[in-house]
Design a protein around this motif. Structure first.
Motif, mmCIF file in Angstrom:
data_model
loop_
_atom_site.group_PDB
_atom_site.id
_atom_site.type_symbol
_atom_site.label_atom_id
_atom_site.label_comp_id
_atom_site.label_asym_id
_atom_site.label_seq_id
_atom_site.Cartn_x
_atom_site.Cartn_y
_atom_site.Cartn_z
ATOM 1 N N GLY A 105 99.573 56.931 52.897
ATOM 2 C CA GLY A 105 99.774 56.368 51.581
ATOM 3 C C GLY A 105 101.061 56.913 50.964
ATOM 4 N N GLN A 106 101.344 56.462 49.747
ATOM 5 C CA GLN A 106 102.567 56.877 49.064
ATOM 6 C C GLN A 106 102.454 58.248 48.425
ATOM 7 O OE1 GLN A 106 105.715 55.278 48.968
ATOM 8 N NE2 GLN A 106 104.648 54.391 50.709
ATOM 9 N N GLY A 107 101.268 58.790 48.421
ATOM 10 C CA GLY A 107 101.098 60.138 47.906
ATOM 11 C C GLY A 107 100.823 60.199 46.408
ATOM 12 N N THR A 108 100.265 61.322 45.996
ATOM 13 C CA THR A 108 100.101 61.644 44.579
ATOM 14 C C THR A 108 100.943 62.867 44.289
ATOM 15 O OG1 THR A 108 97.849 60.771 44.384
ATOM 16 C CG2 THR A 108 98.522 62.451 42.792
ATOM 17 N N ARG A 109 101.863 62.725 43.343
ATOM 18 C CA ARG A 109 102.674 63.888 42.942
ATOM 19 C C ARG A 109 101.922 64.621 41.854
ATOM 20 N NH1 ARG A 109 107.757 65.190 43.862
ATOM 21 N NH2 ARG A 109 108.301 63.078 44.517
ATOM 22 N N LEU A 110 101.457 65.820 42.166
ATOM 23 C CA LEU A 110 100.720 66.639 41.213
ATOM 24 C C LEU A 110 101.653 67.694 40.631
ATOM 25 C CD1 LEU A 110 98.037 67.574 39.881
ATOM 26 C CD2 LEU A 110 97.745 69.103 41.840
ATOM 27 N N THR A 111 101.694 67.746 39.328
ATOM 28 C CA THR A 111 102.486 68.756 38.638
ATOM 29 C C THR A 111 101.561 69.548 37.736
ATOM 30 O OG1 THR A 111 104.429 67.306 38.643
ATOM 31 C CG2 THR A 111 104.462 69.198 37.143
ATOM 32 N N VAL A 112 101.504 70.837 37.947
ATOM 33 C CA VAL A 112 100.679 71.706 37.111
ATOM 34 C C VAL A 112 101.619 72.480 36.177
ATOM 35 C CG1 VAL A 112 98.974 73.540 37.058
ATOM 36 C CG2 VAL A 112 99.001 71.910 38.970
#
Lengths: 113, 112
Positions: A105-112
């Protein structure tokens, strides 16, 4: 579906919060994978499902990370008490079986923050 | 952990030239896949080569596998600016189930 779908595409969360990342694999694909990729690095293996069961979860970094695939299709990656170091792109892939191509998939960009 | 290592880490060539990237790995494999990635998001599958195969072609792509040297190479012929991307190899190890592990990648820049 036509391809692997991941939602959301971007997620910003505060340190300490809980997040869920979703993956819809290609219909009929029994194997499903989660990877994590930091900037400038190759994807890092997290967990692999064959059907409903986690066949190998040795890549999960600690017990804050958990993933499920209750009906052998959609999978959810869950991260508790998020830390800034969890910030990365989380990638999901599926494949028909051993020795076949895996599609991402295109991915999930997670920013904490 | 990452099982493969691509070489070079970065490559810059002129449009029309050929680009060769190498992947070395440490243990026996069932198969090896090459992927392309643009802008750090989804990976696009290029070629899968099995351990009993030595060479595969797909359009302008040619992949070789030398299991005795534990290495594979990806050749892109007549490169185009659109080939600019990061390229990764992913190895499915013989002593594991269905998992596969990525290398560190080669960043290719094709100059128009």
């Amino acid at each position: 579906g036509a391809g692997v779908s991941q939602t959301p595409s971007n997620k910003v969360t505060e340190k300490g919060k809980y997040v869920e990342l979703r993956c819809d694999p290609i219909s009929g694909h029994t194997a499903l994978y989660w990877y994590r990729q930091s900037l400038g690095q190759g994807p890092e293996f997290l967990i692999y499902f064959q059907g409903t069961g986690a066949a190998d979860d040795s890549g999960l970094p600690n017990d804050r990370f958990f993933a499920v695939r209750p009906e052998g299709s959609v999978s959810t990656l869950k991260i508790q008490r998020t830390e800034r170091g969890d910030s990365a792109v989380y990638l999901c892939a599926s494949r028909l079986g051993q020795g076949t191509e895996a599609f991402f998939g295109q991915g999930t960009r997670l920013t904490v923050v | 952990s990452q099982q493969g290592e691509e070489d070079p880490q970065a490559l810059s060539i002129q449009e029309g030239e050929n680009a060769t990237m190498n992947c070395s790995y440490k243990t026996s494999i069932n198969n090896l896949q090459w992927y392309r990635q643009n802008s750090g998001r989804g990976l696009v599958h290029l070629i899968l080569i099995r351990s009993n195969e030595r060479e595969k072609h797909s359009g302008r792509l040619r992949v070789t596998l030398d299991t005795s040297k534990k290495s594979s190479s990806l050749l892109i012929t007549a490169s185009r600016a659109a080939d600019t991307a990061s390229y990764f190899c992913a190895t499915a190890l013989s002593n594991t189930g269905n998992q596969f592990y990525f290398g560190t990648g080669t960043s290719l820049t094709v100059i128009p």
